[in-house]
Design a protein around this motif. Structure first.
Motif, mmCIF file in Angstrom:
data_model
loop_
_atom_site.group_PDB
_atom_site.id
_atom_site.type_symbol
_atom_site.label_atom_id
_atom_site.label_comp_id
_atom_site.label_asym_id
_atom_site.label_seq_id
_atom_site.Cartn_x
_atom_site.Cartn_y
_atom_site.Cartn_z
ATOM 1 N N SER A 143 0.818 -1.222 0.000
ATOM 2 C CA SER A 143 0.000 0.000 0.000
ATOM 3 C C SER A 143 0.848 1.267 0.000
ATOM 4 O O SER A 143 0.363 2.327 -0.350
ATOM 5 N N ASP A 144 2.134 1.175 0.345
ATOM 6 C CA ASP A 144 2.904 2.407 0.361
ATOM 7 C C ASP A 144 3.817 2.532 -0.853
ATOM 8 O O ASP A 144 4.783 3.286 -0.842
ATOM 9 N N HIS A 145 3.498 1.794 -1.923
ATOM 10 C CA HIS A 145 4.275 1.951 -3.152
ATOM 11 C C HIS A 145 3.928 3.284 -3.791
ATOM 12 O O HIS A 145 2.766 3.625 -3.898
ATOM 13 N N PRO A 146 4.916 4.042 -4.218
ATOM 14 C CA PRO A 146 4.620 5.380 -4.744
ATOM 15 C C PRO A 146 3.890 5.399 -6.079
ATOM 16 O O PRO A 146 3.350 6.410 -6.462
#
Lengths: 216, 216
Positions: free
Chosen positions: B66-69
């Protein structure tokens, strides 16, 4: 109107072929920047029995005599080389796909001037867009508005075929999802039962061990 | 670019207009691997043309948490200013009206270190307006309607391409979920069995003669 159309179409057809080579690299094509060293590849996932038609040309950017020389290579998903040309400034290739998968087209600079990149315009058409409408028009003797509407009809048929394909893929994916869902439930129950069985075995084994050691 | 346009004569301008009424501007959905920044260029002939398209990041085995840019898209006009930009997505559609004709640059930026493959599709659509009708007497209002129809069909085709690419991505996720489920469950059972076996061994060691002699 028809005669005038016919008179204007013939030079337009001839000019189309010329324009494809002279003007059109840049009219209906995507341009890629080739690095000074290294390969630039583009790929596409294609189904079998699809016609692929592509034109590539190095673009005049600086002085007209300093045109970079490039090489191009097209490979099928199984690794067969479908097109390989070295030391050219333009070329074209056409093939019908036999296997489904990723088709790769790679370009790299050959000329000695390694410090500057090059721009290649690639006109890549597959399926319905690669259809030769000029020959269809000549064969069926249709032109003008009728030809346009025939093209639109072909486009609509392609849309319909694509929709059916998407529907079948969605059905397959739904089956995979439902199978995974059923498996999650089954594996959780099995995990709980493995837990219980293992703990019963543990207790049974330890009880027997302590009884053997006369501790209980 | 300006020198090139001036070398095209008036007759060829009419031919281009005639060609555009017969040859649909159309591209295929190419994929390019984005390491850091990858730019493709697309030529827009007329000011006011609608440039539409979409791009989807094709997933490999590395899945995004979920924190992939995500991937950024920046569209730059020939004048150098940003016409359109999309930040941090795994795929999206875009559409804008070209403020002027010329070479537009579409840049994909990957803030992560792992290379990603982006499948993109760009379409430049031109509908002849009253100005074109007045200039070229071979175009009549039916060409305008046909061009509008063609653009509408083109937008349906583009939507289908986008859906196809997203379906591929979704399918990757599904199949990875299925594989990971099986792998993790079997690992879980193994770990459970090993943990309980180790427990038993440890308890046995606690109670064996040489140790228990001093304790019990």
């Amino acid at each position: 109107m028809r005669l005038r159309d016919a008179v204007i179409r013939r030079p337009a057809v001839v000019a189309l072929l010329l324009c494809n080579m002279l003007l059109a690299p840049g009219v209906t094509a995507v341009w890629l920047n080739l690095p000074a060293s290294g390969t630039k590849c583009v790929s596409e996932e294609i189904q079998p029995n699809v016609v692929v038609l592509a034109d590539y040309a190095v673009v005049h950017e600086g002085p007209a005599d300093g045109l970079p020389i490039i090489s191009a290579k097209v490979t099928s998903p199984y690794g067969n080389t479908l097109h390989h040309k070295e030391h050219v400034t333009a070329g074209q290739f056409a093939f019908t796909t036999t296997e489904s998968g990723n088709y790769l087209a790679c370009f790299w600079i050959d000329s000695g001037d390694k410090s500057v990149g090059a721009s290649v315009s690639l006109d890549w058409k597959i399926g319905i867009a690669a259809k030769d409408w000029d020959s269809v028009a000549k064969k069926d003797k249709i032109e003008g508005v009728e030809l346009e509407l025939t093209k639109l009809e072909a486009a609509v048929q392609a849309i319909h075929a694509n929709l059916l394909y998407l529907k079948s893929r969605e059905a397959e994916m739904r089956e995979v999802s439902e199978k995974t869902n059923a498996r999650v439930a089954w594996f959780s129950i099995m995990s709980l039962s493995v837990c219980i069985v293992v703990s019963i075995l543990q207790l049974w084994h330890l009880k027997g061990y302590f009884q053997k050691k006369k501790l209980i | 670019m300006e020198t090139r346009r001036r070398s095209i004569g008036l007759a060829e301008v009419f031919l281009i207009v005639g060609l555009l009424a017969t040859v649909p501007c159309r591209l295929s959905a190419l994929s390019v691997t984005v390491n850091d920044v990858e730019c493709v260029y697309e030529f827009v002939l007329y000011e006011g043309d609608t440039v539409s398209g979409n791009f989807v990041v094709v997933d490999h085995d590395i899945f995004w948490n979920s924190d992939h840019p995500g991937i950024d898209l920046v569209v730059t006009s020939p004048a150098g200013n940003t016409v359109h930009s999309l930040k941090g997505t795994s795929g999206d559609k875009f559409e804008f009206k070209a403020p002027r004709g010329g070479m537009y640059k579409f840049c994909f930026h990957n803030p992560n270190r792992t290379p990603e493959t982006v499948s993109f599709y760009i379409h430049v659509g031109h509908i002849p307006n009253e100005h074109d009708l007045a200039k070229d007497e071979h175009l009549n209002p039916i060409n305008v309607k046909i061009a509008e129809l063609r653009e509408a069909l083109e937008s349906v085709t583009a939507e289908q391409r986008y859906l196809k690419a997203r379906e591929v991505r979704h399918r990757h996720t599904n199949e990875s979920t299925r594989r990971r489920l099986t792998f993790y469950t079997l690992t879980e059972y193994l770990v459970l069995a090993c943990a309980s076996g180790l427990q038993v061994v440890y308890i046995r060691r606690l109670f064996n003669k040489s140790v228990a002699y001093n304790r019990v």
